[in-house]
Design an enzyme around this catalytic site. Structure first.
Site, PDB file in Angstrom:
ATOM      1  N   MET A 177      52.609  33.744-109.064  1.00 49.49           N
ATOM      2  CA  MET A 177      52.088  33.522-107.711  1.00 49.49           C
ATOM      3  C   MET A 177      52.300  34.753-106.822  1.00 49.49           C
ATOM      4  O   MET A 177      51.427  35.130-106.047  1.00 49.49           O
ATOM      5  CB  MET A 177      52.768  32.307-107.079  1.00 49.49           C
ATOM      6  CG  MET A 177      52.173  31.915-105.745  1.00 49.49           C
ATOM      7  SD  MET A 177      53.176  30.694-104.872  1.00 49.49           S
ATOM      8  CE  MET A 177      53.047  29.282-105.946  1.00 49.49           C
ATOM      9  N   TYR A 193      55.702  33.978-117.214  1.00 51.98           N
ATOM     10  CA  TYR A 193      55.710  32.576-117.649  1.00 51.98           C
ATOM     11  C   TYR A 193      55.084  32.459-119.037  1.00 51.98           C
ATOM     12  O   TYR A 193      54.071  33.108-119.323  1.00 51.98           O
ATOM     13  CB  TYR A 193      54.910  31.713-116.672  1.00 51.98           C
ATOM     14  CG  TYR A 193      55.623  31.465-115.370  1.00 51.98           C
ATOM     15  CD1 TYR A 193      56.733  30.622-115.315  1.00 51.98           C
ATOM     16  CD2 TYR A 193      55.185  32.069-114.194  1.00 51.98           C
ATOM     17  CE1 TYR A 193      57.386  30.395-114.116  1.00 51.98           C
ATOM     18  CE2 TYR A 193      55.835  31.839-112.993  1.00 51.98           C
ATOM     19  CZ  TYR A 193      56.935  31.000-112.959  1.00 51.98           C
ATOM     20  OH  TYR A 193      57.581  30.777-111.782  1.00 51.98           O
ATOM     21  N   ARG A 212      19.535  22.601-104.012  1.00 56.95           N
ATOM     22  CA  ARG A 212      20.725  22.160-103.269  1.00 56.95           C
ATOM     23  C   ARG A 212      20.399  21.874-101.815  1.00 56.95           C
ATOM     24  O   ARG A 212      21.167  21.217-101.115  1.00 56.95           O
ATOM     25  CB  ARG A 212      21.830  23.222-103.358  1.00 56.95           C
ATOM     26  CG  ARG A 212      21.424  24.538-102.724  1.00 56.95           C
ATOM     27  CD  ARG A 212      22.483  25.632-102.817  1.00 56.95           C
ATOM     28  NE  ARG A 212      22.058  26.770-101.989  1.00 56.95           N
ATOM     29  CZ  ARG A 212      22.700  27.910-101.882  1.00 56.95           C
ATOM     30  NH1 ARG A 212      23.824  28.095-102.569  1.00 56.95           N
ATOM     31  NH2 ARG A 212      22.256  28.874-101.115  1.00 56.95           N
ATOM     32  N   LYS A 227      29.266  34.367 -93.333  1.00 55.28           N
ATOM     33  CA  LYS A 227      29.950  33.125 -93.714  1.00 55.28           C
ATOM     34  C   LYS A 227      31.261  33.420 -94.460  1.00 55.28           C
ATOM     35  O   LYS A 227      31.450  34.534 -94.948  1.00 55.28           O
ATOM     36  CB  LYS A 227      29.026  32.281 -94.579  1.00 55.28           C
ATOM     37  CG  LYS A 227      28.592  32.963 -95.871  1.00 55.28           C
ATOM     38  CD  LYS A 227      27.433  32.224 -96.528  1.00 55.28           C
ATOM     39  CE  LYS A 227      26.947  32.948 -97.770  1.00 55.28           C
ATOM     40  NZ  LYS A 227      25.726  32.317 -98.322  1.00 55.28           N
TER      41      LYS A 227
HETATM   42  C1  LIG Z   1      24.840  33.327 -98.683  1.00 53.08           C
HETATM   43  C2  LIG Z   1      23.402  33.316 -98.378  1.00 53.08           C
HETATM   44  C3  LIG Z   1      22.685  34.529 -98.331  1.00 53.08           C
HETATM   45  C4  LIG Z   1      23.279  35.863 -98.721  1.00 53.08           C
HETATM   46  O1  LIG Z   1      23.280  35.993-100.119  1.00 53.08           O
HETATM   47  P1  LIG Z   1      23.833  37.330-100.812  1.00 53.08           P
HETATM   48  O2  LIG Z   1      23.548  37.145-102.243  1.00 53.08           O
HETATM   49  O3  LIG Z   1      25.301  37.364-100.514  1.00 53.08           O
HETATM   50  O4  LIG Z   1      23.127  38.465-100.187  1.00 53.08           O
HETATM   51  C5  LIG Z   1      21.370  34.477 -97.916  1.00 53.08           C
HETATM   52  N1  LIG Z   1      20.781  33.308 -97.592  1.00 53.08           N
HETATM   53  C6  LIG Z   1      21.431  32.127 -97.650  1.00 53.08           C
HETATM   54  C7  LIG Z   1      20.715  30.886 -97.276  1.00 53.08           C
HETATM   55  C8  LIG Z   1      22.761  32.099 -98.045  1.00 53.08           C
HETATM   56  O5  LIG Z   1      23.406  30.927 -98.106  1.00 53.08           O
END
Ligand SMILES: *Cc1c(COP(=O)(O)O)cnc(C)c1O
Length: 369
Positions: free
Chosen positions: A306, A258, A138, A40
């Site tokens: 930046m 800055y 969540r 992801k």
């Molecule tokens: C992002 C995620 C993971 C991976 O978690 P890490 O801590 O990066 O290994 C595993 N399962 C779900 C459902 C996730 O959203």
């Protein structure tokens, strides 16, 4: 250190280190356990196309993403394996995901019914994994819902391929919260009549859990951050470097940045480095943060802009215009780890990695350094 000869700033990614981190998860979990690498957020900011090209050589079961768009991108890149969208999806995105043949993590009856409808309308098989909420709060069905769930999923006509939960504190020293979540998950499983499919996957473990509690792997693990070097003890994968684009010698009392928050106490040599928060270098690294020049640690001066960051190179006599400055990674015997950078910036490795912007070219090195 390998460099890009023309870039002002860039990220280097060691493919070999990424694969060694994957093998570490595999040997912890055992050869029978399916691997679902999480790719992801553009493979945690490293570049998903290159990450996939390497991960494919290890023939994982499938991949995990957070969004439908990310799943569609994997299909566009030619991935044929299961692609599981683990985060809940708003109704507007479901159809595109079904058409791309994505697998959905399902957390509600509404989502289950919407997928059932779409599966009928589009005449497409839809694969799902059921999420159980054991404490993240969540996503996922509450454990108390489990007695009704098995029958509802069976009646939906969707292809039920897995059930999972997610730990909230797998990296903590104390295992008690993990044990508590496992107990809740097993309570839910006790109420679900799981399908007799030999490919059905029960899974719980993120990176930290996969290496710390291999006995919890069940059928599959979902490693993310460890692959990309962001878990303590993982092999570093990412370096971030930039060049000195301007050098000057300043008198005592000269201000930098800055707000003029830094003022030289004596004559100093300053290097202006071509990288800033527009590249993902956190402003919170100023006032205490360091970079590496010619194998030496140098302080960051004043606020990070930046596009530019000023460092004190008074103690590195040979440092000059065009030299490489390392903000993350190694230079000679010195190194700045993701852990150090995250602590200094008041954040976590995940946020740092996913916060490096597209302005930094990602340079993948598959060969050993
Ligand atoms: C992002 C995620 C993971 C991976 O978690 P890490 O801590 O990066 O290994 C595993 N399962 C779900 C459902 C996730 O959203």
């Amino acid at each position: 250190m390998s460099t890009d000869s023309t870039a002002r700033a860039w990220m280097e990614v060691s493919g070999a280190a990424l694969l060694r981190n994957l093998e570490r998860v595999r040997s912890a979990a055992g050869p029978e356990v399916a691997l679902i690498p999480m790719v992801k957020a553009n493979a945690y900011g490293l570049g998903v196309a290159n990450a996939l090209a390497l991960l494919e050589t290890r023939e994982p079961h499938g991949y995990g993403v957070a969004t439908v768009a990310e799943g569609v991108e994997l299909r566009r890149l030619g991935v044929q394996r299961p692609v599981v969208v683990f985060s809940p999806v708003a109704p507007q995105a479901l159809q595109v995901g079904v058409e791309a043949g994505l697998t959905f993590g399902v957390s509600s009856m509404e989502a289950l019914q919407a997928l059932q409808r779409l599966s009928g309308e589009l005449e497409r098989e839809v694969e799902i994994h059921i999420e159980v909420d054991t404490g993240m709060g969540r996503a996922g069905f509450p454990v108390s819902f489990a007695p009704e769930l098995g029958a509802a999923v069976a009646a939906s006509g969707l292809r039920w391929k897995g059930v999972f939960t997610h730990f909230h504190s797998a990296e903590d020293d104390s295992p008690s919260s993990v044990q508590e979540q496992v107990a809740r998950f097993d309570e839910a499983l006790g109420h679900l009549a799981l399908p007799a499919d030999p490919d059905f996957l029960v899974h719980l473990c993120n990176s930290a859990a996969a290496v710390r509690y291999p006995e919890l792997a069940r059928h599959a693990v979902r490693p993310g951050i460890l692959l990309y070097g962001g878990l303590e003890g993982a092999e570093p994968v990412v370096s971030v470097r930039a060049r000195i684009s301007h050098v000057r010698t300043v008198e005592a009392g000269t201000s930098a940045g800055y707000g003029a928050t830094y003022r030289s106490r004596e004559a100093e040599r300053w290097g202006t480095v071509s990288i800033g928060y527009g590249d993902g270098i956190r402003r919170s690294l100023a006032h205490g943060g360091h970079a590496l020049v010619r194998g030496r640690r140098v302080p960051i001066l004043g606020r990070i802009s930046m596009d530019m960051t000023v460092v004190d190179i008074s103690d590195v006599a040979q440092a000059g215009w065009g030299d490489v400055v390392t903000f993350l990674g190694s230079d000679g015997d010195e190194s700045i780890s993701l852990h150090e950078m995250a602590a200094q910036a008041g954040t976590i490795s995940y946020e740092l990695l996913t916060g490096f912007t597209p302005r930094l070219p990602r340079i993948w090195q598959s060969e050993e350094r």
